[in-house]
Design a protein around this motif. Structure first.
Motif, PDB file in Angstrom:
ATOM      1  N   ALA A   1      -4.997   5.237   5.730  1.00  0.00           N
ATOM      2  CA  ALA A   1      -3.935   4.379   5.066  1.00  0.00           C
ATOM      3  C   ALA A   1      -2.765   4.092   5.097  1.00  0.00           C
ATOM      4  O   ALA A   1      -2.665   3.173   4.627  1.00  0.00           O
ATOM      5  CB  ALA A   1      -3.932   5.642   3.911  1.00  0.00           C
ATOM      6  N   VAL A   2      -2.332   4.480   6.510  1.00  0.00           N
ATOM      7  CA  VAL A   2      -0.649   3.397   6.943  1.00  0.00           C
ATOM      8  C   VAL A   2      -1.448   2.673   8.273  1.00  0.00           C
ATOM      9  O   VAL A   2      -0.933   2.486   8.258  1.00  0.00           O
ATOM     10  CB  VAL A   2      -0.011   4.837   6.968  1.00  0.00           C
ATOM     11  CG1 VAL A   2       1.085   4.202   8.132  1.00  0.00           C
ATOM     12  CG2 VAL A   2       0.267   5.620   6.332  1.00  0.00           C
ATOM     13  N   GLY A   3      -1.929   3.748   9.269  1.00  0.00           N
ATOM     14  CA  GLY A   3      -2.394   2.778  10.630  1.00  0.00           C
ATOM     15  C   GLY A   3      -2.594   1.255   9.900  1.00  0.00           C
ATOM     16  O   GLY A   3      -2.337   0.902  11.162  1.00  0.00           O
ATOM     17  N   SER A   4      -3.288   0.390   9.252  1.00  0.00           N
ATOM     18  CA  SER A   4      -3.298  -0.416   9.374  1.00  0.00           C
ATOM     19  C   SER A   4      -1.901  -1.700   9.579  1.00  0.00           C
ATOM     20  O   SER A   4      -1.717  -2.610   9.750  1.00  0.00           O
ATOM     21  CB  SER A   4      -4.344  -1.521   8.191  1.00  0.00           C
ATOM     22  OG  SER A   4      -3.420  -1.297   6.514  1.00  0.00           O
ATOM     23  N   SER A   5      -0.560  -0.942   8.452  1.00  0.00           N
ATOM     24  CA  SER A   5       0.034  -1.140   7.960  1.00  0.00           C
ATOM     25  C   SER A   5       2.064  -1.250  10.064  1.00  0.00           C
ATOM     26  O   SER A   5       2.349  -2.107   9.573  1.00  0.00           O
ATOM     27  CB  SER A   5       1.538  -1.276   6.777  1.00  0.00           C
ATOM     28  OG  SER A   5       1.034   0.836   7.180  1.00  0.00           O
ATOM     29  N   VAL A   6       0.622  -0.793  10.352  1.00  0.00           N
ATOM     30  CA  VAL A   6       2.166  -0.161  12.140  1.00  0.00           C
ATOM     31  C   VAL A   6       1.334  -1.265  12.532  1.00  0.00           C
ATOM     32  O   VAL A   6       0.077  -1.236  13.340  1.00  0.00           O
ATOM     33  CB  VAL A   6       1.268   0.814  12.539  1.00  0.00           C
ATOM     34  CG1 VAL A   6       1.990   0.839  13.846  1.00  0.00           C
ATOM     35  CG2 VAL A   6       1.375   1.942  11.555  1.00  0.00           C
ATOM     36  N   GLU A   7       2.269  -2.400  12.394  1.00  0.00           N
ATOM     37  CA  GLU A   7       2.181  -3.686  14.154  1.00  0.00           C
ATOM     38  C   GLU A   7       2.787  -3.093  15.054  1.00  0.00           C
ATOM     39  O   GLU A   7       2.167  -4.095  15.901  1.00  0.00           O
ATOM     40  CB  GLU A   7       3.241  -4.622  13.082  1.00  0.00           C
ATOM     41  CG  GLU A   7       3.432  -5.715  12.152  1.00  0.00           C
ATOM     42  CD  GLU A   7       4.266  -6.359  11.869  1.00  0.00           C
ATOM     43  OE1 GLU A   7       4.885  -7.005  12.310  1.00  0.00           O
ATOM     44  OE2 GLU A   7       3.979  -7.197  10.751  1.00  0.00           O
TER      45      GLU A   7
ATOM     46  N   LYS B   1       7.497  -0.399  14.518  1.00  0.00           N
ATOM     47  CA  LYS B   1       7.400  -2.001  13.589  1.00  0.00           C
ATOM     48  C   LYS B   1       6.451  -1.599  12.395  1.00  0.00           C
ATOM     49  O   LYS B   1       5.177  -1.746  12.981  1.00  0.00           O
ATOM     50  CB  LYS B   1       7.491  -2.512  14.343  1.00  0.00           C
ATOM     51  CG  LYS B   1       7.199  -3.519  13.389  1.00  0.00           C
ATOM     52  CD  LYS B   1       9.025  -4.569  12.643  1.00  0.00           C
ATOM     53  CE  LYS B   1       8.470  -5.863  12.162  1.00  0.00           C
ATOM     54  NZ  LYS B   1       8.179  -5.463  10.772  1.00  0.00           N
ATOM     55  N   ILE B   2       6.522  -1.689  11.119  1.00  0.00           N
ATOM     56  CA  ILE B   2       5.646  -1.667   9.578  1.00  0.00           C
ATOM     57  C   ILE B   2       6.060  -3.075   9.315  1.00  0.00           C
ATOM     58  O   ILE B   2       6.956  -3.051   9.775  1.00  0.00           O
ATOM     59  CB  ILE B   2       5.887  -0.596   9.118  1.00  0.00           C
ATOM     60  CG1 ILE B   2       5.834   0.948   9.663  1.00  0.00           C
ATOM     61  CG2 ILE B   2       5.143  -0.282   7.966  1.00  0.00           C
ATOM     62  CD1 ILE B   2       5.954   2.212   9.191  1.00  0.00           C
ATOM     63  N   THR B   3       4.700  -3.483   8.935  1.00  0.00           N
ATOM     64  CA  THR B   3       4.643  -4.730   7.514  1.00  0.00           C
ATOM     65  C   THR B   3       5.432  -5.060   7.473  1.00  0.00           C
ATOM     66  O   THR B   3       5.610  -4.121   5.835  1.00  0.00           O
ATOM     67  CB  THR B   3       3.233  -4.965   7.828  1.00  0.00           C
ATOM     68  OG1 THR B   3       1.973  -4.827   8.755  1.00  0.00           O
ATOM     69  CG2 THR B   3       2.898  -6.208   7.014  1.00  0.00           C
ATOM     70  N   GLY B   4       6.576  -5.922   6.923  1.00  0.00           N
ATOM     71  CA  GLY B   4       7.183  -6.062   6.065  1.00  0.00           C
ATOM     72  C   GLY B   4       9.082  -5.121   6.047  1.00  0.00           C
ATOM     73  O   GLY B   4       8.865  -5.320   5.032  1.00  0.00           O
ATOM     74  N   ILE B   5       9.290  -5.105   7.258  1.00  0.00           N
ATOM     75  CA  ILE B   5      10.000  -3.611   6.886  1.00  0.00           C
ATOM     76  C   ILE B   5      10.743  -3.846   8.644  1.00  0.00           C
ATOM     77  O   ILE B   5       9.776  -3.680   9.638  1.00  0.00           O
ATOM     78  CB  ILE B   5      10.083  -2.189   7.233  1.00  0.00           C
ATOM     79  CG1 ILE B   5       9.309  -1.869   5.580  1.00  0.00           C
ATOM     80  CG2 ILE B   5      10.580  -1.143   7.218  1.00  0.00           C
ATOM     81  CD1 ILE B   5       8.105  -0.522   5.228  1.00  0.00           C
ATOM     82  N   PRO B   6      11.938  -3.841   8.939  1.00  0.00           N
ATOM     83  CA  PRO B   6      12.652  -4.067  10.332  1.00  0.00           C
ATOM     84  C   PRO B   6      11.933  -3.334  11.224  1.00  0.00           C
ATOM     85  O   PRO B   6      11.486  -1.983  10.514  1.00  0.00           O
ATOM     86  CB  PRO B   6      13.619  -4.378  10.205  1.00  0.00           C
ATOM     87  CG  PRO B   6      13.688  -4.806   8.331  1.00  0.00           C
ATOM     88  CD  PRO B   6      13.201  -3.932   7.952  1.00  0.00           C
TER      89      PRO B   6
ATOM     90  N   LEU C   1      13.190   2.924   6.984  1.00  0.00           N
ATOM     91  CA  LEU C   1      11.294   2.936   6.543  1.00  0.00           C
ATOM     92  C   LEU C   1      10.834   2.725   4.976  1.00  0.00           C
ATOM     93  O   LEU C   1       9.417   2.363   4.648  1.00  0.00           O
ATOM     94  CB  LEU C   1      10.659   3.923   7.299  1.00  0.00           C
ATOM     95  CG  LEU C   1      10.892   4.313   8.583  1.00  0.00           C
ATOM     96  CD1 LEU C   1      10.112   5.311   9.229  1.00  0.00           C
ATOM     97  CD2 LEU C   1      10.233   3.055   9.444  1.00  0.00           C
ATOM     98  N   THR C   2      11.928   2.231   4.223  1.00  0.00           N
ATOM     99  CA  THR C   2      11.841   1.903   2.786  1.00  0.00           C
ATOM    100  C   THR C   2      11.735   1.238   3.286  1.00  0.00           C
ATOM    101  O   THR C   2      12.742   0.095   2.616  1.00  0.00           O
ATOM    102  CB  THR C   2      12.216   3.106   2.083  1.00  0.00           C
ATOM    103  OG1 THR C   2      12.737   4.153   2.570  1.00  0.00           O
ATOM    104  CG2 THR C   2      12.399   2.985   0.732  1.00  0.00           C
TER     105      THR C   2
END
Length: 167
Positions: A85-91, A121-126, A164-165
């Motif tokens: 679920a989370v993997g695809s958002s990890v850049e 680095k997660i998509t949309g978050i610094p 991470l929020t």
């Protein structure tokens, strides 16, 4: 209650196997540490390459194996669902093991406690840089070393949660 039972079980297993470890030679212990450290390296390498499910190939699917992440006790199936679920958002993700701490408890069980520098680095978050402590028990099951228990601890949970929020 489940956490207390699991902690007591790990303590009893560790205590009962300490005598076994004393029967191993220094060379035997070193070989076991080298073998299991290689497995741990492969787990972290898979994570660094964003191949999260491949890293879980080294985790036990036994019903008595438990993995603590984000304060939750998980089965291997729980971890697989979470990572998928989370993997695809990890850049980007990079783990650097700062120090290797391994202890042979017996010919069949090794404990690791590793401080790890993390860049995430997660998509949309610094990007977040911090440190975790990863601990695990690896057990030799039918000739294959598997993680049968693991725990991740963030050093500053409040800072991590804020970082991470999404804002």
């Amino acid at each position: 209650m489940k956490k207390v039972v699991m902690t007591l079980l790990i303590f009893m297993v560790n205590y009962s196997l300490v005598v076994n470890a004393s029967e191993l030679s220094k060379a035997e212990k070193q070989k076991i540490i080298e073998t299991t450290s290689s497995i741990v390296d492969q787990i972290f390498e898979a994570a660094n390459n964003k191949q999260f499910l491949r890293g879980l190939d080294y985790y036990s699917d036994d019903e008595n194996a438990f993995f603590v992440s984000d304060g939750q006790i998980n089965s291997l199936d729980d971890l697989k669902k979470s990572y998928a679920a989370v993997g695809s958002s990890v850049e980007d993700l990079h783990n650097d093991i700062i120090e290797w701490n391994a202890k042979v408890l017996s010919a069949e069980l090794v404990s690791f406690t590793l401080p790890v520098k993390l860049r995430l680095k997660i998509t949309g978050i610094p990007e977040y840089t911090g440190q975790i402590i990863w601990s695990a028990l690896l057990q030799n099951v039918d000739g294959q070393w598997l993680v049968v228990q693991s725990h991740e601890s963030w050093l500053d949970c409040a800072k991590v949660a804020k970082a991470l929020t999404p804002q």
